[in-house]
Design a protein around this motif. Structure first.
Motif, PDB file in Angstrom:
ATOM      1  N   LYS A 188      30.610  44.419  58.444  1.00 46.28           N
ATOM      2  CA  LYS A 188      29.532  43.534  59.150  1.00 46.28           C
ATOM      3  C   LYS A 188      28.234  43.662  58.201  1.00 46.28           C
ATOM      4  O   LYS A 188      27.543  42.348  58.373  1.00 46.28           O
ATOM      5  CB  LYS A 188      28.891  44.293  60.551  1.00 46.28           C
ATOM      6  CG  LYS A 188      30.294  44.192  61.665  1.00 46.28           C
ATOM      7  CD  LYS A 188      29.814  44.474  62.911  1.00 46.28           C
ATOM      8  CE  LYS A 188      28.924  43.446  63.554  1.00 46.28           C
ATOM      9  NZ  LYS A 188      29.623  41.996  63.966  1.00 46.28           N
ATOM     10  N   ILE A 189      28.162  44.396  57.444  1.00 45.71           N
ATOM     11  CA  ILE A 189      26.806  44.065  56.497  1.00 45.71           C
ATOM     12  C   ILE A 189      27.150  43.121  55.482  1.00 45.71           C
ATOM     13  O   ILE A 189      26.282  42.295  55.009  1.00 45.71           O
ATOM     14  CB  ILE A 189      26.648  45.596  55.742  1.00 45.71           C
ATOM     15  CG1 ILE A 189      25.958  46.569  56.850  1.00 45.71           C
ATOM     16  CG2 ILE A 189      25.708  45.446  54.459  1.00 45.71           C
ATOM     17  CD1 ILE A 189      25.921  48.019  56.275  1.00 45.71           C
ATOM     18  N   VAL A 190      28.502  43.071  55.075  1.00 47.53           N
ATOM     19  CA  VAL A 190      28.899  41.901  54.123  1.00 47.53           C
ATOM     20  C   VAL A 190      28.934  40.678  54.763  1.00 47.53           C
ATOM     21  O   VAL A 190      28.212  39.553  54.122  1.00 47.53           O
ATOM     22  CB  VAL A 190      30.201  42.163  53.642  1.00 47.53           C
ATOM     23  CG1 VAL A 190      30.831  40.909  52.900  1.00 47.53           C
ATOM     24  CG2 VAL A 190      30.303  43.474  52.705  1.00 47.53           C
ATOM     25  N   TYR A 191      29.373  40.459  56.026  1.00 43.54           N
ATOM     26  CA  TYR A 191      29.553  39.225  56.606  1.00 43.54           C
ATOM     27  C   TYR A 191      28.522  38.828  57.680  1.00 43.54           C
ATOM     28  O   TYR A 191      28.412  37.515  57.905  1.00 43.54           O
ATOM     29  CB  TYR A 191      31.010  38.997  57.299  1.00 43.54           C
ATOM     30  CG  TYR A 191      32.202  39.346  56.087  1.00 43.54           C
ATOM     31  CD1 TYR A 191      32.506  38.148  55.389  1.00 43.54           C
ATOM     32  CD2 TYR A 191      32.773  40.470  56.087  1.00 43.54           C
ATOM     33  CE1 TYR A 191      33.533  38.324  54.461  1.00 43.54           C
ATOM     34  CE2 TYR A 191      33.907  40.627  55.068  1.00 43.54           C
ATOM     35  CZ  TYR A 191      34.234  39.610  54.377  1.00 43.54           C
ATOM     36  OH  TYR A 191      35.252  39.766  53.427  1.00 43.54           O
ATOM     37  N   ASP A 192      28.164  39.669  58.240  1.00 43.51           N
ATOM     38  CA  ASP A 192      27.276  39.568  59.755  1.00 43.51           C
ATOM     39  C   ASP A 192      25.982  40.033  59.763  1.00 43.51           C
ATOM     40  O   ASP A 192      25.232  40.265  60.483  1.00 43.51           O
ATOM     41  CB  ASP A 192      28.093  40.174  60.869  1.00 43.51           C
ATOM     42  CG  ASP A 192      29.613  39.473  61.003  1.00 43.51           C
ATOM     43  OD1 ASP A 192      29.874  38.318  60.557  1.00 43.51           O
ATOM     44  OD2 ASP A 192      30.351  40.034  61.594  1.00 43.51           O
ATOM     45  N   LEU A 193      25.431  40.138  58.607  1.00 50.67           N
ATOM     46  CA  LEU A 193      23.825  40.814  58.438  1.00 50.67           C
ATOM     47  C   LEU A 193      22.903  39.865  59.024  1.00 50.67           C
ATOM     48  O   LEU A 193      22.135  40.330  59.793  1.00 50.67           O
ATOM     49  CB  LEU A 193      23.537  41.228  57.067  1.00 50.67           C
ATOM     50  CG  LEU A 193      22.426  41.962  56.642  1.00 50.67           C
ATOM     51  CD1 LEU A 193      22.831  43.565  57.448  1.00 50.67           C
ATOM     52  CD2 LEU A 193      21.974  42.259  55.432  1.00 50.67           C
ATOM     53  N   SER A 194      23.349  38.624  59.225  1.00 52.93           N
ATOM     54  CA  SER A 194      22.415  37.724  59.635  1.00 52.93           C
ATOM     55  C   SER A 194      22.349  37.916  61.163  1.00 52.93           C
ATOM     56  O   SER A 194      21.291  37.249  61.970  1.00 52.93           O
ATOM     57  CB  SER A 194      22.794  36.186  59.293  1.00 52.93           C
ATOM     58  OG  SER A 194      24.165  36.178  59.974  1.00 52.93           O
ATOM     59  N   GLN A 233      15.374  45.355  61.731  1.00 52.04           N
ATOM     60  CA  GLN A 233      16.220  46.398  62.128  1.00 52.04           C
ATOM     61  C   GLN A 233      17.050  46.845  60.922  1.00 52.04           C
ATOM     62  O   GLN A 233      18.059  47.769  60.969  1.00 52.04           O
ATOM     63  CB  GLN A 233      17.496  45.964  63.225  1.00 52.04           C
ATOM     64  CG  GLN A 233      16.668  45.825  64.560  1.00 52.04           C
ATOM     65  CD  GLN A 233      17.926  45.370  65.627  1.00 52.04           C
ATOM     66  OE1 GLN A 233      19.048  45.376  65.651  1.00 52.04           O
ATOM     67  NE2 GLN A 233      17.138  44.625  66.770  1.00 52.04           N
ATOM     68  N   LEU A 234      17.024  46.401  59.455  1.00 48.20           N
ATOM     69  CA  LEU A 234      17.590  46.775  58.680  1.00 48.20           C
ATOM     70  C   LEU A 234      17.181  48.169  58.122  1.00 48.20           C
ATOM     71  O   LEU A 234      18.144  48.948  57.748  1.00 48.20           O
ATOM     72  CB  LEU A 234      17.563  45.875  57.571  1.00 48.20           C
ATOM     73  CG  LEU A 234      18.014  44.286  57.518  1.00 48.20           C
ATOM     74  CD1 LEU A 234      17.795  43.362  56.139  1.00 48.20           C
ATOM     75  CD2 LEU A 234      19.286  44.107  58.422  1.00 48.20           C
ATOM     76  N   VAL A 235      15.968  48.629  58.133  1.00 44.85           N
ATOM     77  CA  VAL A 235      15.644  49.835  57.942  1.00 44.85           C
ATOM     78  C   VAL A 235      16.303  50.838  58.668  1.00 44.85           C
ATOM     79  O   VAL A 235      16.826  51.935  58.282  1.00 44.85           O
ATOM     80  CB  VAL A 235      14.306  49.995  57.880  1.00 44.85           C
ATOM     81  CG1 VAL A 235      13.802  51.339  57.599  1.00 44.85           C
ATOM     82  CG2 VAL A 235      13.663  49.193  56.412  1.00 44.85           C
ATOM     83  N   ALA A 252      21.947  47.316  50.157  1.00 43.04           N
ATOM     84  CA  ALA A 252      21.070  47.361  49.360  1.00 43.04           C
ATOM     85  C   ALA A 252      20.777  46.039  48.451  1.00 43.04           C
ATOM     86  O   ALA A 252      19.718  45.646  48.006  1.00 43.04           O
ATOM     87  CB  ALA A 252      21.371  48.552  48.133  1.00 43.04           C
ATOM     88  N   ILE A 253      22.084  45.440  48.299  1.00 45.95           N
ATOM     89  CA  ILE A 253      22.106  44.199  47.509  1.00 45.95           C
ATOM     90  C   ILE A 253      21.553  43.071  48.356  1.00 45.95           C
ATOM     91  O   ILE A 253      20.997  42.361  47.680  1.00 45.95           O
ATOM     92  CB  ILE A 253      23.760  43.877  47.418  1.00 45.95           C
ATOM     93  CG1 ILE A 253      24.144  44.813  46.191  1.00 45.95           C
ATOM     94  CG2 ILE A 253      23.688  42.362  46.894  1.00 45.95           C
ATOM     95  CD1 ILE A 253      25.680  44.542  45.943  1.00 45.95           C
ATOM     96  N   GLN A 254      21.443  43.165  49.685  1.00 47.43           N
ATOM     97  CA  GLN A 254      20.801  42.269  50.553  1.00 47.43           C
ATOM     98  C   GLN A 254      19.636  42.684  51.006  1.00 47.43           C
ATOM     99  O   GLN A 254      19.090  41.757  51.916  1.00 47.43           O
ATOM    100  CB  GLN A 254      21.829  41.960  51.832  1.00 47.43           C
ATOM    101  CG  GLN A 254      23.295  41.623  51.096  1.00 47.43           C
ATOM    102  CD  GLN A 254      24.340  41.033  52.420  1.00 47.43           C
ATOM    103  OE1 GLN A 254      24.263  40.193  53.093  1.00 47.43           O
ATOM    104  NE2 GLN A 254      25.209  42.285  52.586  1.00 47.43           N
ATOM    105  N   MET A 255      18.913  43.854  50.435  1.00 49.36           N
ATOM    106  CA  MET A 255      17.761  44.243  51.205  1.00 49.36           C
ATOM    107  C   MET A 255      16.653  44.456  50.340  1.00 49.36           C
ATOM    108  O   MET A 255      16.522  45.572  49.738  1.00 49.36           O
ATOM    109  CB  MET A 255      18.202  45.499  52.075  1.00 49.36           C
ATOM    110  CG  MET A 255      17.078  46.083  52.842  1.00 49.36           C
ATOM    111  SD  MET A 255      17.898  47.436  53.858  1.00 49.36           S
ATOM    112  CE  MET A 255      16.137  48.229  54.498  1.00 49.36           C
ATOM    113  N   PRO A 256      16.037  43.361  49.954  1.00 52.80           N
ATOM    114  CA  PRO A 256      14.731  43.914  49.127  1.00 52.80           C
ATOM    115  C   PRO A 256      13.784  44.640  49.437  1.00 52.80           C
ATOM    116  O   PRO A 256      13.177  45.183  48.606  1.00 52.80           O
ATOM    117  CB  PRO A 256      14.065  42.371  48.889  1.00 52.80           C
ATOM    118  CG  PRO A 256      15.099  41.563  49.016  1.00 52.80           C
ATOM    119  CD  PRO A 256      15.965  41.955  50.222  1.00 52.80           C
TER     120      PRO A 256
END
Length: 934
Positions: free
Chosen positions: A70-76, A82-84, A121-125
């Motif tokens: 879900k982090i790869v495909y559905d993070l949107s 809510q990411l932290v 980490a890759i998608q979360m600046p």
């Protein structure tokens, strides 16, 4: 649904997936779980399962894997705020999984969570400096170092994961993340490799992490070479526990230095250490696993540094010598590791280099040829080998043959052929030579054939003169005959011994061993292909040979002989060729005629002989094709031949192999003869084909109907009485076979008669291509479309492909009078089968065909009907194959297309986007199964 209900359902599905013996229940559970993974509620449910102490290991693993997916495909699906908390919840769950009391198998869960954190980490600046945070949190306790290294390894590997959606800002963040993390990773690995009390397990993990960063291109080899990691890797080769990991790291480090100009300093450090490893091959010669590892290192270096070897052969000679030792090792699983090196170095050095400095390298290749020939030798107890072992060895021999070609490339074919020739002569001069000593160099001569000049007069004449002196052992005869088959182009230019060579090949048919006869058949075929003009005078002997051997040879070998003779016949002038072809085929047709005219019961042996004779006629005609111009004497042949075939089918049309073989000959006849010569047999042939199909249901009869449409299409065009008569015959044949297929489908499904369905589709497609007006106005067009739809239910790519070809042509002709009512009549079935098929099992490249069908249905039907049919079609597709949100997007786009007047690219784009969404969903499922070991 409450959280407790959701977790209970997931756990119940997992229980069914892993423990229910019922396959249907497992399948249902698997599909439900895959669909659940797409849902928004999966985030919270997986968190609950992951953090609950009561959750089973299976539940934890599924939850970790689902979160990662879900982090790869559905993070949107999640608000950024809510990411932290998501990150922190994953971090919180790790300690329990790494404690000494963690259940067995927790490492797999930790791996999935490390991957999930890396993908986050890759998608979360917002997560600034994740590598440093992980080092601080997990890098101090030996018990959690594995988590840290797992994360660092995952971070660089997931940086190359193309499934992670990144915009330009995301790509910039990723580049910055990698560059800032690389220095920290290198520092922590250096710290650990020097730490007191370092265990082999952690050191192996260090090497795995180092490899990933090196292969990922984030840690250049020259940076690694300046740290203690570099010598530690070489030193680890001395450890049984670390040997494999050290080999992997060294191979990757060496591979990263193949850009020689950019890595001169590193290579200068690597090469002395590699050369120093050479003696290890002698020290560990009894340890195959060690030899394999050293061989991998040496060959990796040899392949990367081949240009250096060419420029500095004396300095790198020890490396080439080490690889030569590996090639000589008796373990035939190790020897192939060297093959790519020998090929690349030979290519780099070029053909027969003259630089004296390269002579030691050339000497190694000369010795390599002898090494390979020793490996080629069959074991003395090969009869004790299993069939699989024998097959593997045969495959290995052919691979070694490629390395012999590399030797020829570098040393010259005459030099290498002479080595093989001398080995045979040496064996023949001994008092009692073993057959293996002769067979192996003969095999090498065959393998090197591609490198030999057909004009060579240096060595090949001596090899050809050697043949009469060889022992009459079946393995030797087999190898010698195949040598002849390999050098038929040379024989064509040196035909002086052709009579003996032809006799030598023919004598192979006299030997009882099947493989010798098969070799003789192959050699005869190549001899006739390449030396056909020289063999015309030998046709009488070949005719006598075939006559004598027809009842003694295996049918497969006999067919090769017939094809071989066909190559000679096709070189002749048409008038002469026609007489010779008749001379060979007439006795075969006579065999068929005897069976065809026998009124009493005919046994299977006689029927089989008749079928074999038909197949042999087919073999001749397959090669000859046709004669141009066709001699006048041949024009009456179709009537005479067809009379025999018709009589055969009148009595035996319901014998399957008779139907197949007769179909072969009819097909060849339709190619061989012009239309004018065939017209007298058209009416009886179509009558026989349709009647025989109605009686037997065998597809070969339908096949010939389709071939007839292609052959007589020109004769059926126009309004003359003759053309109308031909068109009537062809149209009537199509109607009869279509009706018969319809009858068959009332009692059987298309899946049960796939051969009939496939040949019917090819027949129908032939009519559409060659006789479109006749076919599109046929009263059974609707039934033909129905059969095409039935074909789409067959799990066969060839059948589906031809069915889509048919539908494409019908869609392109949708304005023909009959087609709009038919497309509306079958609209629901068309949309259902085409849309679900596109998402499930249609072959690649089916999008345009499906788009054409959907467009035709839309044009012929009311909007409400189309939307209802499409909703039902995509609604029946499982959610794991096409998520609900993507179904809704497609239906919305279809609705807009219909409202916009059914024009433009909206429909095409909607279908393409739906297909892409389905592929993403299926790829997600594959990755899920892979990560769970399924």
């Amino acid at each position: 649904m409450s959280l407790s209900q959701s977790t209970s359902i997931v756990l119940a599905a997992l229980q069914a997936l892993y423990h229910d013996p019922d396959a249907a229940a497992k399948k249902k559970a698997n599909e439900w779980l895959q669909e659940f993974q797409h849902s928004v509620e999966a985030w919270q449910t997986c968190h609950d399962l992951l953090t609950s102490p009561e959750t089973s290991l299976e539940g934890r693993l599924f939850s970790a894997q689902t979160l990662r997916a879900k982090i790869v495909y559905d993070l949107s699906q999640l608000p950024r705020i809510q990411l932290v908390p998501l990150r922190d919840s994953i971090l919180t769950s790790l300690p329990a999984l790494t404690s000494p009391s963690a259940p067995q198998g927790s490492r797999a869960v930790v791996l999935q969570l490390c991957l999930a954190l890396a993908d986050l980490a890759i998608q979360m600046p917002e997560w600034q400096d994740p590598a440093r945070q992980m080092i601080e949190n997990y890098g101090k306790d030996p018990g959690t170092v594995g988590v840290l290294l797992g994360f660092l390894k995952s971070l660089v590997e997931e940086a190359g994961n193309g499934k992670i959606p990144l915009n330009e800002d995301g790509k910039d963040h990723l580049a910055n993340l990698m560059s800032t993390s690389a220095k920290q990773v290198l520092d922590v690995l250096v710290m650990y490799i020097q730490a007191p009390g370092l265990t082999p397990q952690i050191q192996s993990t260090i090497f795995d992490t180092l490899r990933s960063w090196v292969v990922g291109g984030e840690l250049p080899a020259f940076e690694v070479a300046t740290t203690p990691l570099f010598p530690a890797t070489f030193e680890a080769l001395a450890s049984d526990q670390l040997f494999d990991s050290a080999v992997d790291v060294l191979c990757d480090l060496i591979n990263e230095t193949q850009e020689i100009q950019d890595n001169v300093e590193v290579i200068q450090q690597i090469i002395p250490r590699l050369i120093a490893l050479g003696p290890q091959l002698d020290i560990h010669q009894e340890d195959g696993d060690r030899i394999r590892g050293y061989c991998r290192i040496f060959c990796e270096a040899g392949e990367c540094y081949k240009d250096l070897i060419a420029k500095h052969p004396s300095d790198l000679l020890p490396l080439v010598q080490a690889i030569s030792k590996c090639a000589a090792y008796p373990d035939l699983d190790i020897v192939p590791i060297t093959f790519q090196f020998w090929y690349q170095l030979a290519t780099t050095l070029g053909r027969q280099p003259t630089d004296p400095a390269l002579q030691p390298i050339l000497d190694i290749y000369s010795e390599l040829q002898k090494i390979i020939i020793r490996h080629l030798s069959f074991p003395s107890d090969d009869e004790g080998q299993t069939s699989q072992e024998k097959e593997e060895f045969r495959y290995f021999r052919h691979r070694m043959g490629d390395t012999l070609k590399d030797c020829c490339h570098l040393l010259g074919a005459p030099t290498c052929l002479r080595v093989s020739l001398n080995l045979v002569l040496s064996a023949l001069s001994s008092p009692s030579p073993q057959w293996q000593e002769i067979e192996a160099p003969l095999f090498s001569m065959r393998s090197m054939g591609a490198e030999v000049d057909p004009d060579d007069d240096e060595v090949l004449p001596h090899i050809m003169e050697l043949l009469p002196r060889l022992p009459d052992h079946p393995r030797i005869r087999y190898a010698a005959i195949l040598v002849l088959s390999r050098y038929t182009q040379w024989i064509d230019r040196h035909p002086q011994n052709l009579e003996f060579q032809l006799q030598y090949i023919s004598s192979g048919f006299q030997m009882p061993e099947d493989e010798v006869q098969a070799a003789a058949a192959q050699a005869m075929k190549f001899m006739c292909q390449d030396c056909g003009s020289h063999l015309v005078p030998f046709l009488p002997q070949l005719h006598d040979f075939v006559t004598q051997m027809r009842d003694r040879l295996d049918q497969a070998d006999l067919l090769e002989v017939c094809e071989a003779i066909g190559h000679v016949i096709e070189r002749m002038e048409p008038e002469q060729a026609a007489g010779i072809l008749q001379q060979f085929c007439q006795p075969l047709l006579a065999r068929v005629q005897v069976v065809a005219m026998t009124t009493e019961s005919v046994g299977k042996p006689e029927l089989t002989k008749a079928a074999d004779a038909l197949e042999q006629i087919d073999a001749f005609l397959n090669v000859v094709g046709t004669l141009t111009p066709l001699p006048q004497s041949c024009l009456s042949t179709p009537t005479a031949v067809y009379a025999v075939l018709d009589a055969l089918l009148a009595r035996h049309a319901q014998i399957y192999y008779i139907s197949e073989r007769t179909g072969y000959v009819l097909r060849r006849g339709l190619t061989f003869f012009p239309t004018t010569a065939l017209e007298p047999v058209l009416q009886p042939m179509l009558e026989r084909m349709t009647l025989a199909f109605e009686q037997s249901g065998y597809p070969s009869y339908v096949w010939i109907v389709g071939k007839s449409a292609a052959k007589f299409a020109n004769a059926a065009r126009g309004s003359s009485p003759h053309a109308l008569g031909v068109a009537g015959l062809l149209g009537g044949a199509l109607e009869r076979v279509t009706l018969q297929v319809g009858k068959m489908l009332t009692s059987k499904t298309a899946v049960e008669i796939p051969d009939v369905i496939e040949d019917y589709l090819h027949c129908f497609l032939s009519y559409l291509n060659f006789l479109p007006p006749l076919t599109l106005s046929s009263p059974i067009l609707h039934l033909s479309l129905s059969h095409t739809l039935s074909a789409l239910t067959c799990p066969s790519t060839p059948i589906i492909s031809v069915a889509l070809d048919v539908l494409s042509i019908l869609s392109e002709n949708q304005h023909e009078p009959q087609l709009p009512p038919i497309f509306r009549q079958y609209g629901k079935a068309l949309l259902g089968l085409c849309l679900t098929g596109l998402l499930q099992d249609f072959p690649e490249g089916s999008t345009n065909a499906v788009q054409g069908v959907v467009n035709a249905v839309c044009a012929a039907s009311e909007n409400a009907e189309v939307e209802s049919w499409a909703t039902e079609a995509v609604g029946g597709v499982a959610g794991w194959m096409l998520p609900l949100s993507d179904k809704e997007v497609f239906l919305r786009d279809l609705h807009e297309y219909l409202l916009q007047g059914k024009t433009g690219d909206k429909l095409k784009n909607a279908i393409v986007q739906m297909l892409r969404a389905s592929r993403r969903a299926k790829e997600r499922g594959r990755q899920a199964r892979k990560s769970l070991g399924g």
